[in-house]
Design an enzyme around this catalytic site. Structure first.
Site, PDB file in Angstrom:
ATOM      1  N   GLU A 115     -32.449  58.007  54.103  1.00 54.96           N
ATOM      2  CA  GLU A 115     -31.218  57.541  54.745  1.00 54.96           C
ATOM      3  C   GLU A 115     -30.370  58.699  55.270  1.00 54.96           C
ATOM      4  O   GLU A 115     -29.668  58.550  56.274  1.00 54.96           O
ATOM      5  CB  GLU A 115     -30.422  56.645  53.792  1.00 54.96           C
ATOM      6  CG  GLU A 115     -31.177  55.421  53.300  1.00 54.96           C
ATOM      7  CD  GLU A 115     -31.783  54.537  54.380  1.00 54.96           C
ATOM      8  OE1 GLU A 115     -31.283  54.529  55.522  1.00 54.96           O
ATOM      9  OE2 GLU A 115     -32.772  53.836  54.094  1.00 54.96           O
ATOM     10  N   HIS A 151     -31.466  59.347  58.733  1.00 57.87           N
ATOM     11  CA  HIS A 151     -30.832  58.412  59.670  1.00 57.87           C
ATOM     12  C   HIS A 151     -29.394  58.839  59.967  1.00 57.87           C
ATOM     13  O   HIS A 151     -28.953  58.806  61.123  1.00 57.87           O
ATOM     14  CB  HIS A 151     -30.811  56.994  59.107  1.00 57.87           C
ATOM     15  CG  HIS A 151     -32.149  56.329  59.079  1.00 57.87           C
ATOM     16  ND1 HIS A 151     -33.044  56.365  60.129  1.00 57.87           N
ATOM     17  CD2 HIS A 151     -32.747  55.592  58.116  1.00 57.87           C
ATOM     18  CE1 HIS A 151     -34.127  55.678  59.808  1.00 57.87           C
ATOM     19  NE2 HIS A 151     -33.973  55.207  58.587  1.00 57.87           N
TER      20      HIS A 151
END
Length: 195
Positions: free
Chosen positions: A98, A101
């Site tokens: 994450e 991202h």
């Protein structure tokens, strides 16, 4: 993972189906422990260097209703689904995935998570650079072959995530992934090369 966590999350990670997870408090402690790992430190430093500040509540543990491991939500941060986690390594992997991202969202001026190609690109990068598809993890998932396992794994996980985006049909997700594969797979920033 658009719309699955809080309206605009951008990633789906496969979870450990059928296993009991941990409490939010246990997961919060593991998230704090993940901050000491070299890859998490590196990614957080590069987010800061890119001008994206990370507050103390940027990464948090929550209980998730769906069979997902976590997600990144633009403007809110990262969630780790505590009820899908069992061990420190799983928490570390979600945080790393994450953070990639978040880094992509920070460095790209026009990243649009509703655009299947943009979403696929970030998923390709996160799958390739996070270690999600390391051969030991793939072996534990029951997906193993001698050659090409890493790219097959990244493709499988990209499709899983992008098809969960309500803006991307399966055909659109596959076309987007194929269109951006070479550029995005070879983009290793902020790393010099794939870890």
């Amino acid at each position: 993972m658009a719309d699955e966590l809080s309206g605009n999350a951008t990633s789906v990670g496969s979870s450990s189906e059928g296993r009991g997870g941990m409490t939010v408090d246990q997961c919060e402690k593991m998230i704090q422990k993940s901050f000491r790992t070299p890859t998490v430190k590196f990614l957080m430093e590069h987010l800061e260097k890119s001008g994206c500040s990370i507050g103390s509540n940027f990464i948090k543990a929550v209980n998730c209703d769906k069979q997902i491991s976590g997600g990144y939500v633009r403007g809110e941060g990262i969630v780790v689904c505590s009820n899908q986690m069992q061990i420190q390594d799983e928490v570390n992997q979600v945080v790393i995935h994450e953070l990639i991202h978040a880094y992509d969202d920070c460095r790209a001026e026009n990243l649009d998570w509703t655009n299947c190609a943009h979403h696929a690109c970030s998923e390709i990068r996160a799958g390739h650079l996070s270690g999600d598809c390391h051969y030991k993890r793939e072996l534990l998932r029951g997906h193993m072959k001698l050659r090409g396992h890493e790219q097959d794994c990244v493709r499988r996980r990209v499709m899983q995530s992008v098809t969960a985006n309500p803006y991307c049909s399966e055909a659109a997700a596959k076309d987007a992934m194929e269109a951006v594969w070479d550029v995005c797979y070879n983009d290793t920033k902020p790393f010099d090369r794939a870890p």
